[in-house]
Design a protein around this motif. Sequence first.
Motif, PDB file in Angstrom:
ATOM      1  N   UNK A  41     -47.110  15.902  24.711  1.00 54.07           N
ATOM      2  CA  UNK A  41     -46.381  14.640  25.171  1.00 54.07           C
ATOM      3  C   UNK A  41     -47.245  13.827  26.022  1.00 54.07           C
ATOM      4  N   UNK A  42     -48.288  14.043  26.429  1.00 50.10           N
ATOM      5  CA  UNK A  42     -49.211  13.231  27.237  1.00 50.10           C
ATOM      6  C   UNK A  42     -49.246  11.751  26.747  1.00 50.10           C
ATOM      7  N   UNK A  43     -49.801  11.728  25.464  1.00 47.76           N
ATOM      8  CA  UNK A  43     -49.812  10.399  24.753  1.00 47.76           C
ATOM      9  C   UNK A  43     -48.566   9.652  24.553  1.00 47.76           C
ATOM     10  N   UNK A  44     -47.523  10.197  24.860  1.00 51.46           N
ATOM     11  CA  UNK A  44     -46.163   9.455  24.814  1.00 51.46           C
ATOM     12  C   UNK A  44     -45.606   9.053  25.872  1.00 51.46           C
ATOM     13  N   UNK A  45     -46.331   9.713  27.147  1.00 50.58           N
ATOM     14  CA  UNK A  45     -45.803   9.210  28.376  1.00 50.58           C
ATOM     15  C   UNK A  45     -46.015   7.949  28.900  1.00 50.58           C
ATOM     16  N   UNK A  46     -47.240   7.246  28.560  1.00 51.73           N
ATOM     17  CA  UNK A  46     -47.654   5.952  28.945  1.00 51.73           C
ATOM     18  C   UNK A  46     -48.522   5.446  27.963  1.00 51.73           C
ATOM     19  N   UNK A  47     -48.251   4.194  27.853  1.00 50.50           N
ATOM     20  CA  UNK A  47     -49.110   3.400  26.994  1.00 50.50           C
ATOM     21  C   UNK A  47     -50.575   3.295  27.105  1.00 50.50           C
ATOM     22  N   UNK A  48     -51.093   3.681  28.595  1.00 48.50           N
ATOM     23  CA  UNK A  48     -52.511   3.838  28.794  1.00 48.50           C
ATOM     24  C   UNK A  48     -53.145   5.090  28.493  1.00 48.50           C
ATOM     25  N   UNK A  49     -52.031   6.169  27.909  1.00 44.05           N
ATOM     26  CA  UNK A  49     -52.713   7.402  27.602  1.00 44.05           C
ATOM     27  C   UNK A  49     -52.716   7.659  26.048  1.00 44.05           C
ATOM     28  N   UNK A  50     -52.926   6.801  25.483  1.00 40.91           N
ATOM     29  CA  UNK A  50     -53.121   7.043  23.935  1.00 40.91           C
ATOM     30  C   UNK A  50     -54.120   7.744  23.488  1.00 40.91           C
ATOM     31  N   UNK A  51     -55.316   7.725  24.343  1.00 44.01           N
ATOM     32  CA  UNK A  51     -56.124   8.625  23.875  1.00 44.01           C
ATOM     33  C   UNK A  51     -55.946  10.293  23.931  1.00 44.01           C
ATOM     34  N   UNK A  52     -54.956  10.405  24.725  1.00 49.58           N
ATOM     35  CA  UNK A  52     -54.434  11.984  24.773  1.00 49.58           C
ATOM     36  C   UNK A  52     -53.880  12.263  23.576  1.00 49.58           C
ATOM     37  N   UNK A  53     -53.139  11.264  22.447  1.00 48.94           N
ATOM     38  CA  UNK A  53     -52.665  11.750  21.256  1.00 48.94           C
ATOM     39  C   UNK A  53     -53.572  11.208  20.314  1.00 48.94           C
ATOM     40  N   UNK A  54     -54.357  10.141  20.308  1.00 50.49           N
ATOM     41  CA  UNK A  54     -54.914   9.600  19.087  1.00 50.49           C
ATOM     42  C   UNK A  54     -56.584   9.566  19.166  1.00 50.49           C
ATOM     43  N   UNK A  55     -57.082  10.138  20.413  1.00 50.50           N
ATOM     44  CA  UNK A  55     -58.353  10.252  20.522  1.00 50.50           C
ATOM     45  C   UNK A  55     -59.269  11.202  19.576  1.00 50.50           C
ATOM     46  N   UNK A  56     -60.266  10.935  19.327  1.00 52.77           N
ATOM     47  CA  UNK A  56     -61.208  11.870  18.452  1.00 52.77           C
ATOM     48  C   UNK A  56     -62.425  12.509  19.033  1.00 52.77           C
ATOM     49  N   UNK A  57     -62.426  12.205  20.497  1.00 51.96           N
ATOM     50  CA  UNK A  57     -63.597  12.879  21.227  1.00 51.96           C
ATOM     51  C   UNK A  57     -62.816  13.736  22.444  1.00 51.96           C
ATOM     52  N   UNK A  58     -61.754  14.265  22.302  1.00 49.71           N
ATOM     53  CA  UNK A  58     -60.984  14.945  23.336  1.00 49.71           C
ATOM     54  C   UNK A  58     -61.804  16.166  23.590  1.00 49.71           C
ATOM     55  N   UNK A  59     -61.252  16.654  25.123  1.00 49.69           N
ATOM     56  CA  UNK A  59     -61.801  18.002  25.647  1.00 49.69           C
ATOM     57  C   UNK A  59     -60.405  18.346  26.244  1.00 49.69           C
ATOM     58  N   UNK A  60     -60.549  19.900  26.342  1.00 46.60           N
ATOM     59  CA  UNK A  60     -61.612  20.678  26.005  1.00 46.60           C
ATOM     60  C   UNK A  60     -61.788  20.896  24.604  1.00 46.60           C
ATOM     61  N   UNK A  61     -62.929  21.961  24.228  1.00 46.33           N
ATOM     62  CA  UNK A  61     -62.874  22.403  23.026  1.00 46.33           C
ATOM     63  C   UNK A  61     -63.503  23.597  22.950  1.00 46.33           C
ATOM     64  N   UNK A  62     -63.433  24.286  21.799  1.00 48.55           N
ATOM     65  CA  UNK A  62     -64.076  25.626  21.504  1.00 48.55           C
ATOM     66  C   UNK A  62     -65.545  25.490  21.633  1.00 48.55           C
ATOM     67  N   UNK A  63     -66.370  26.232  22.454  1.00 50.83           N
ATOM     68  CA  UNK A  63     -67.825  26.013  22.460  1.00 50.83           C
ATOM     69  C   UNK A  63     -68.482  27.323  21.427  1.00 50.83           C
ATOM     70  N   UNK A  64     -67.618  27.898  20.596  1.00 50.00           N
ATOM     71  CA  UNK A  64     -68.162  29.285  20.177  1.00 50.00           C
ATOM     72  C   UNK A  64     -69.560  28.942  19.210  1.00 50.00           C
ATOM     73  N   UNK A  65     -69.374  27.694  18.543  1.00 49.09           N
ATOM     74  CA  UNK A  65     -70.458  27.495  17.591  1.00 49.09           C
ATOM     75  C   UNK A  65     -71.304  26.147  18.052  1.00 49.09           C
ATOM     76  N   UNK A  66     -72.460  26.306  18.130  1.00 47.04           N
ATOM     77  CA  UNK A  66     -73.220  24.909  18.613  1.00 47.04           C
ATOM     78  C   UNK A  66     -74.412  24.987  17.836  1.00 47.04           C
ATOM     79  N   UNK A  67     -75.160  23.631  17.932  1.00 46.36           N
ATOM     80  CA  UNK A  67     -76.487  23.251  17.068  1.00 46.36           C
ATOM     81  C   UNK A  67     -77.469  23.542  18.294  1.00 46.36           C
ATOM     82  N   UNK A  68     -78.793  24.375  17.942  1.00 46.60           N
ATOM     83  CA  UNK A  68     -79.593  24.431  18.848  1.00 46.60           C
ATOM     84  C   UNK A  68     -80.520  23.150  18.957  1.00 46.60           C
TER      85      UNK A  68
END
Length: 249
Positions: A41-68
């Motif tokens: 619900x974070x992205x709905x709680x404030x107009x300034x928090x839109x990245x919480x809902x619509x961002x495409x570079x959000x953290x955290x992530x699963x780091x099980x697969x990575x490129x050398x």
Amino acid sequence: MPSPIFLVRSLALGLAFLLSPLSHAAGQVHWDYSGQGGPSHWGDLSADWEDCRAGHQQSPIDIGRATAALLLKVELHWQATEWTVINNGHTIQVNGASAGYAMIDGARYELLQFHFHAPSEHTVGGAHFPMEVHFVHADAEGRLAVIGVMLQAGGNNSLFRTLMFLAPKEEGAQSPAGQIEPLELVSDVSRVIRYQGSLTTPPCSETVLWTVLKQPVFVNQRDIDAFTALFPMNARPVQPLFRRFVLEN
């Protein structure tokens, strides 16, 4: 004209307050890790928090697969200074002034504060570690770099034990920690994961260069229990990777 060092320190003090997991000060939007104030619900709680809902570079992530990749070595130039342990309502946070800096990806970032999450926010192959500590840095232009270190049960870490002993039980309370050396909570900085991401708390701003150490630090289970007695769960769920690259050296 103020010196560059003065400007960096002034910025650091401001960012230490603005960019940390904040307590419920008057007038702030309430957020949490569950219920109607939880991450979904974070992205709905404030107009300034839109990245919480619509961002495409959000953290955290699963780091099980990575490129050398050939990543520049992380250089930690932290120094002992006076630190304060704070219960800010969302985590235990440790603040210090003039705490030194890190060279990350060839740029200098001042250390502002560090704080804890349980379980770990980043996962490895879908699995959490018991805890994770985030060392928050900023450069003179306000760009952020966070170093994440996994905490695993099975050892004794004197700094972690001290911080958990000092951790205030009431929101807003703080305890002086004296001069401590945060390097005690860091493992091998030559083995890292690197990716572009965001703050893991509102406003979820996509302004963070993440470095996650591959080697955990071993701490005592009793000290983990001391943290989770205060914050049983304060980890944001992992976010989609989308088109980002996750690199490892």
